[in-house]
Each structure stands twice: as structure tokens, then as C-alpha cells.
Design a protein around this motif. Structure first.
Motif, mmCIF file in Angstrom:
data_model
loop_
_atom_site.group_PDB
_atom_site.id
_atom_site.type_symbol
_atom_site.label_atom_id
_atom_site.label_comp_id
_atom_site.label_asym_id
_atom_site.label_seq_id
_atom_site.Cartn_x
_atom_site.Cartn_y
_atom_site.Cartn_z
ATOM 1 N N VAL A 259 -3.331 10.745 48.151
ATOM 2 C CA VAL A 259 -2.914 10.535 49.543
ATOM 3 C C VAL A 259 -2.718 9.035 49.792
ATOM 4 C CG1 VAL A 259 -3.625 10.732 51.959
ATOM 5 C CG2 VAL A 259 -4.033 12.627 50.378
ATOM 6 N N GLN A 260 -3.597 8.207 49.214
ATOM 7 C CA GLN A 260 -3.499 6.755 49.382
ATOM 8 C C GLN A 260 -2.161 6.236 48.853
ATOM 9 O OE1 GLN A 260 -5.449 4.844 51.068
ATOM 10 N NE2 GLN A 260 -5.959 2.917 50.061
ATOM 11 N N GLN A 261 -1.715 6.758 47.728
ATOM 12 C CA GLN A 261 -0.445 6.320 47.138
ATOM 13 C C GLN A 261 0.746 6.796 47.959
ATOM 14 O OE1 GLN A 261 -1.055 7.991 43.245
ATOM 15 N NE2 GLN A 261 -1.925 6.088 42.408
ATOM 16 N N VAL A 262 0.665 8.028 48.453
ATOM 17 C CA VAL A 262 1.735 8.542 49.311
ATOM 18 C C VAL A 262 1.861 7.704 50.573
ATOM 19 C CG1 VAL A 262 2.437 10.485 50.772
ATOM 20 C CG2 VAL A 262 1.620 10.911 48.449
ATOM 21 N N MET A 263 0.724 7.416 51.188
ATOM 22 C CA MET A 263 0.743 6.626 52.425
ATOM 23 C C MET A 263 1.226 5.199 52.170
ATOM 24 S SD MET A 263 -0.118 8.870 54.612
ATOM 25 C CE MET A 263 -0.859 8.362 56.159
ATOM 26 N N THR A 264 0.928 4.681 50.994
ATOM 27 C CA THR A 264 1.386 3.331 50.646
ATOM 28 C C THR A 264 2.902 3.292 50.549
ATOM 29 O OG1 THR A 264 -0.651 2.819 49.447
ATOM 30 C CG2 THR A 264 1.296 1.509 48.906
ATOM 31 N N LEU A 265 3.491 4.225 49.781
ATOM 32 C CA LEU A 265 4.945 4.272 49.664
ATOM 33 C C LEU A 265 5.597 4.569 51.013
ATOM 34 C CD1 LEU A 265 5.585 6.128 46.273
ATOM 35 C CD2 LEU A 265 5.516 3.672 46.732
ATOM 36 N N ALA A 283 12.731 5.778 49.294
ATOM 37 C CA ALA A 283 11.530 6.351 48.687
ATOM 38 C C ALA A 283 11.805 6.718 47.238
ATOM 39 C CB ALA A 283 11.082 7.573 49.476
ATOM 40 N N GLY A 284 13.014 7.247 46.978
ATOM 41 C CA GLY A 284 13.400 7.580 45.605
ATOM 42 C C GLY A 284 13.483 6.358 44.718
ATOM 43 N N VAL A 285 14.001 5.251 45.270
ATOM 44 C CA VAL A 285 14.073 3.997 44.507
ATOM 45 C C VAL A 285 12.677 3.534 44.120
ATOM 46 C CG1 VAL A 285 14.699 1.549 44.606
ATOM 47 C CG2 VAL A 285 16.251 3.261 45.561
ATOM 48 N N PHE A 286 11.755 3.576 45.072
ATOM 49 C CA PHE A 286 10.373 3.161 44.782
ATOM 50 C C PHE A 286 9.763 4.039 43.678
ATOM 51 C CE2 PHE A 286 9.992 1.312 49.271
ATOM 52 C CZ PHE A 286 10.140 0.018 48.810
ATOM 53 N N MET A 287 10.003 5.314 43.762
ATOM 54 C CA MET A 287 9.430 6.219 42.772
ATOM 55 C C MET A 287 10.079 6.034 41.400
ATOM 56 S SD MET A 287 8.827 9.591 45.154
ATOM 57 C CE MET A 287 7.673 10.371 44.036
ATOM 58 N N ASN A 288 11.372 5.728 41.379
ATOM 59 C CA ASN A 288 12.042 5.414 40.114
ATOM 60 C C ASN A 288 11.424 4.177 39.475
ATOM 61 O OD1 ASN A 288 13.796 7.573 40.360
ATOM 62 N ND2 ASN A 288 15.488 6.360 41.192
ATOM 63 N N ARG A 289 11.130 3.199 40.273
ATOM 64 C CA ARG A 289 10.547 1.958 39.755
ATOM 65 C C ARG A 289 9.117 2.204 39.258
ATOM 66 N NH1 ARG A 289 13.779 -2.527 41.281
ATOM 67 N NH2 ARG A 289 12.069 -3.958 40.814
ATOM 68 N N ILE A 290 8.374 3.039 39.994
ATOM 69 C CA ILE A 290 7.015 3.394 39.553
ATOM 70 C C ILE A 290 7.073 4.086 38.192
ATOM 71 C CG2 ILE A 290 5.091 4.970 39.989
ATOM 72 C CD1 ILE A 290 4.773 2.556 41.678
ATOM 73 N N ASP A 291 7.986 5.049 38.064
ATOM 74 C CA ASP A 291 8.116 5.792 36.809
ATOM 75 C C ASP A 291 8.524 4.873 35.653
ATOM 76 O OD1 ASP A 291 7.404 8.073 38.112
ATOM 77 O OD2 ASP A 291 9.443 8.919 38.219
ATOM 78 N N ALA A 292 9.332 3.880 35.971
ATOM 79 C CA ALA A 292 9.797 2.955 34.930
ATOM 80 C C ALA A 292 8.801 1.824 34.678
ATOM 81 C CB ALA A 292 11.149 2.367 35.330
ATOM 82 N N LYS A 293 7.679 1.873 35.405
ATOM 83 C CA LYS A 293 6.645 0.834 35.311
ATOM 84 C C LYS A 293 7.198 -0.554 35.675
ATOM 85 C CE LYS A 293 3.529 3.136 32.087
ATOM 86 N NZ LYS A 293 4.052 4.471 32.394
ATOM 87 N N LEU A 330 2.013 -4.919 39.439
ATOM 88 C CA LEU A 330 2.551 -3.582 39.197
ATOM 89 C C LEU A 330 1.803 -2.541 40.034
ATOM 90 C CD1 LEU A 330 2.913 -3.622 35.301
ATOM 91 C CD2 LEU A 330 4.799 -3.400 36.932
ATOM 92 N N GLY A 331 2.432 -1.383 40.186
ATOM 93 C CA GLY A 331 1.769 -0.266 40.823
ATOM 94 C C GLY A 331 1.890 -0.232 42.336
ATOM 95 N N TYR A 332 0.990 0.543 42.933
ATOM 96 C CA TYR A 332 1.017 0.783 44.379
ATOM 97 C C TYR A 332 0.263 -0.277 45.183
ATOM 98 C CZ TYR A 332 2.327 5.572 42.968
ATOM 99 O OH TYR A 332 2.939 6.671 42.440
ATOM 100 N N GLY A 333 -0.573 -1.056 44.511
ATOM 101 C CA GLY A 333 -1.424 -1.985 45.229
ATOM 102 C C GLY A 333 -2.634 -1.269 45.809
ATOM 103 N N PRO A 334 -3.444 -1.952 46.580
ATOM 104 C CA PRO A 334 -4.682 -1.356 47.123
ATOM 105 C C PRO A 334 -4.459 -0.189 48.076
ATOM 106 C CG PRO A 334 -4.750 -3.741 47.219
ATOM 107 C CD PRO A 334 -3.341 -3.371 46.894
ATOM 108 N N GLY A 335 -3.402 -0.259 48.908
ATOM 109 C CA GLY A 335 -3.221 0.807 49.889
ATOM 110 C C GLY A 335 -2.093 0.521 50.860
ATOM 111 N N PRO A 336 -1.982 1.334 51.923
ATOM 112 C CA PRO A 336 -0.897 1.221 52.900
ATOM 113 C C PRO A 336 -0.831 -0.154 53.573
ATOM 114 C CG PRO A 336 -2.088 3.273 53.177
ATOM 115 C CD PRO A 336 -2.896 2.442 52.227
#
Length: 395
Positions: A259-265, A283-293, A330-336
Motif C-alpha cells: 500500500v505504501q508503494q501504491v500511495m507513493t506512486l 503511472a505506467g511510465v513510473f512502473m516501466n522505470r521501476i521494472d527496468a530498475k 532508486l526505487g520508491y523512496g520512503p513513502g508518499p
């Protein structure tokens, strides 16, 4: 003839000698008379000053015992800390502008045997008399802040904890300081996490978080009745978030995100896009970047990292070591980064056009149009296009 002249001269000499003999006595009398006049003059001045000081002192004291403002009935919430003596309490009341003079209040209450004050939160008004204020302090306050006047708190989409704090201070009897303290109250946070485990479970486990409830105070209008405490007001906001998220917990679990990651994005999507369509693609761009690290590279994260709302970022800003800086980490960071709307949350759970493999986006701030690209070359071309359009618009 000569003898008479000598006698006359002798008489004159004798008279002169006699006059000289009497001169010191005359001068001494004059000095004594002058000294008496000076002394009585000084005494008169001192008496006049004492009278003036006495009159002014009486007027000051009399004025200071009157209400701060008889026509001001606005409630002022005052916190009296444990262990505060009469002098400190008087100073607090004066600083809150519910009494005119802390010194006079302290003296007056002691003289009237009304100085047995208790710690707690008090709802006072500038129109109250010293006696009424003192009796309230003698009776005791509440252990928590209370909203004494009916208020409404509007949390808008994309609000951060710091902006919500300002809103609460403007629209209720609570202060931003009290709100910030509650945001750091671990006992309170634990009680909310226990009540809403699906919502706050991942937030409580996150590391390096600035505020555990950042992103979880849902955008809506909240009523704060006369007996509403600050804890109850904040709990309403978290309860609203949980109610809105209930239909999506199973979907979030299947997605592999917390939930923390969803709220962050969602919080990034909230600020990066303005339409539902663009938010889904972003949102799709962010998720593409997450998947590509890849790093998410959002300027919104940098602004939060440096705790600023300025229009442009410097090279130094981009190198902020804060874990919230997703231009560096990298990543989502601490939170929203803010409280996202349900539209942005749903955009993250149902992103659009991921098959197009967009990895970049840039928005034209003048038109609101967002341009997407798959690679560096396309992104550079879009940036140039936006810059050219903005330059033309300024001519």
C-alpha cells in the motif's frame, strides 16, 4: 580745613569697614533662603512625580484587570504544561493575548486566592474577565486539544502534511504545532495501525519516513464539532482513506506492491498529471522505470526532499542526500509525498499504454499537454518542442 577732610575720610573708611563686616552675614542668609527654595522645589517635583506615577500605575493596573478585548469572543486554545508556575502561566496567557498583563494577572490571582492552577488544554476568550479565566484554570482543563467552535477542514488533493497543518490552524482552534506533535506521536500512530492494519501496515514498517501519515489523510471536507479532539479529527481522515481503499486491498496484494508503494506512486502521479488519461499513462511510465530498475527521476520528489515549493531546482537541490530524492536514489523512496486523490490511486492500479514502453514524459506547463517518449532521443526532442513552444508564446 585739612583736619575736617581727614575726619571725613576717616568716617568713610569706618563706614566701608562696617559694610564689609556685614556682607558675609547677608550672603549667608541669601544662600540659606536659596537652598530652602531649591529643597522645597525638589520636594515638590518628587511629590508631583510620585502622584503622576501613582495615578499612571493605578490606571495601568485597573486597565490590565479588564478583559483583553470585550468584543472578541473567538476561542483561543491555550496549553498549560505540567509543572508551570504562576509566572509562566501568566506569561503564556499574555502571549496568547487573552490577558493584557501577565504581571498584573499573577498579582491579582494571588491577592484573590485564585492561583491554584492545573495543567491541560483550555478554551479561553479575549472577552473573559480575569476572574473567569482564573476559575477555569483552577477547575482544570482537558488532556487533549478540543475544537471548541464548529469548524470545517478541507484537505485538497495533493496536500502535504505541512499544508494540512496550516489549514487546520486557519480553520480550527488547533495549532499547527499541536498537529505536528500528533504526527510524531508514536502511541497514537500505533493505535491507528492496529485499527487499520491493511492501510497502515506497510507504512509503519517503512524506514526514513518523515511522517507516517503522509499520503493517508484523504482529500475531503471534515467537520470538527465543538467537542472534537485533534486525535478524533485526524482519525476521521485516516478512516476515510481506509474506506476509499477497501475495494482495492486484494488488487494491491496481487500486484506485488505494498500500500505504501501504491500511495507513493499515486502521490507522484497526482502532481505530475492533470487529467485522468495523463495520470494513467504517467503511472505506467513510473512502473516501466521501476521494472527496468531506473530511477523515477521526479522533480516532485526533489522538492519534497528539500522541503520546498520553489518553481525551479538548482544543481545542488538535485544532489540532495535525502532518501526522498528519487532523482538520486532508486526505487520508491520512503513513502508518499502528498495525499493523492482516488483518481491517482486508481491510475496506479490500472495504468494505461504500458505496451508502448514509454520511459519518459515532459509536460508543457503553459498548455498542460504531456509528451511521452521511449528513449533519450525522443525525450530530448520533446523537451526541445516544449521549449520552442514556450518561447514562441512569450514573444
Amino acid at each position: 580745613m585739612e583736619g575736617r577732610i581727614l575726619n571725613n575720610d576717616q568716617d568713610k573708611q569706618n563706614q566701608s569697614d562696617h559694610s564689609t563686616d556685614n556682607q558675609p552675614e547677608v550672603n549667608q542668609k541669601e544662600r540659606k533662603s536659596f537652598s530652602k527654595h531649591v529643597i522645597w522645589g525638589v520636594i515638590g517635583i518628587l511629590v508631583a512625580l510620585l502622584v503622576i506615577i501613582g495615578v499612571m500605575g493605578y490606571r495601568y493596573f485597573d486597565n490590565a484587570t479588564q478583559p483583553y478585548n470585550e468584543s472578541d469572543n473567538q476561542v483561543v486554545q491555550v496549553k498549560i504544561p505540567y509543572g508551570a508556575n504562576s509566572k509562566k502561566i501568566a506569561n503564556i496567557l499574555q502571549s496568547k493575548k487573552v490577558i493584557k498583563s501577565g504581571f498584573v494577572f499573577e498579582y491579582w490571582t494571588k491577592a484573590h486566592n485564585l492561583s491554584n492552577f492545573h495543567a491541560g488544554y483550555y478554551q479561553l476568550k479575549p472577552s473573559m474577565s480575569l476572574e473567569k479565566i482564573a476559575k477555569k484554570l483552577n477547575k482544570g482543563g482537558t488532556s487533549e486539544p478540543i475544537q471548541s467552535s464548529t469548524g470545517r477542514v478541507l484537505v485538497i488533493e495533493g496536500s502535504q502534511i505541512k499544508t494540512i497543518a496550516q489549514t487546520i490552524q486557519k480553520q480550527t482552534d488547533f495549532t499547527s504545532k499541536e498537529f505536528y506533535a500528533l504526527m510524531k506521536d508514536q502511541t497514537f500512530l500505533n493505535s491507528l495501525a492496529k485499527k487499520y492494519p491493511d492501510l497502515l501496515g506497510s507504512a509503519m514498517k517503512a524506514k526514513n519516513v518523515r511522517y507516517r501519515l503522509e499520503g493517508y489523510l484523504f482529500p475531503a471536507t471534515y467537520q470538527a464539532d465543538k467537542k472534537t479532539t485533534l486525535k478524533q479529527l485526524v482519525t476521521q481522515m485516516v478512516t476515510k482513506t481506509d474506506a476509499e481503499m477497501q475495494p482495492y486491498y486484494k488488487q494491491i496484494k496481487k500486484s506485488g506492491m505494498t500500500v505504501q508503494q501504491v500511495m507513493t506512486l499515486a502521490s507522484l502521479t497526482e502532481r505530475e498529471g492533470s487529467t485522468t488519461k495523463d495520470r494513467r499513462i504517467i503511472a505506467g511510465v513510473f512502473m516501466n522505470r521501476i521494472d527496468a530498475k531506473w530511477r523515477l527521476d521526479s522533480d516532485i520528489s526533489v522538492l519534497y526532499a528539500i522541503n520546498s515549493t520553489k518553481a525551479s531546482l538548482t544543481a545542488k537541490d538535485l544532489q540532495s542526500k535525502s532518501p526522498y530524492n528519487l532523482r538520486l536514489h532508486l526505487g520508491y523512496g520512503p513513502g508518499p509525498f502528498n495525499s493523492p486523490s482516488l483518481i491517482s490511486i486508481k491510475a496506479v492500479l490500472d495504468p494505461a499504454q504500458r505496451s508502448k514502453d514509454y520511459m519518459y514524459f515532459v509536460a508543457d506547463l503553459k498548455t498542460g499537454k504531456v509528451y511521452y517518449a521511449k528513449d533519450d532521443a525522443g525525450h530530448a526532442a520533446n523537451i526541445k518542442k516544449v521549449a520552442k513552444h514556450n518561447a514562441a508564446a512569450e514573444e
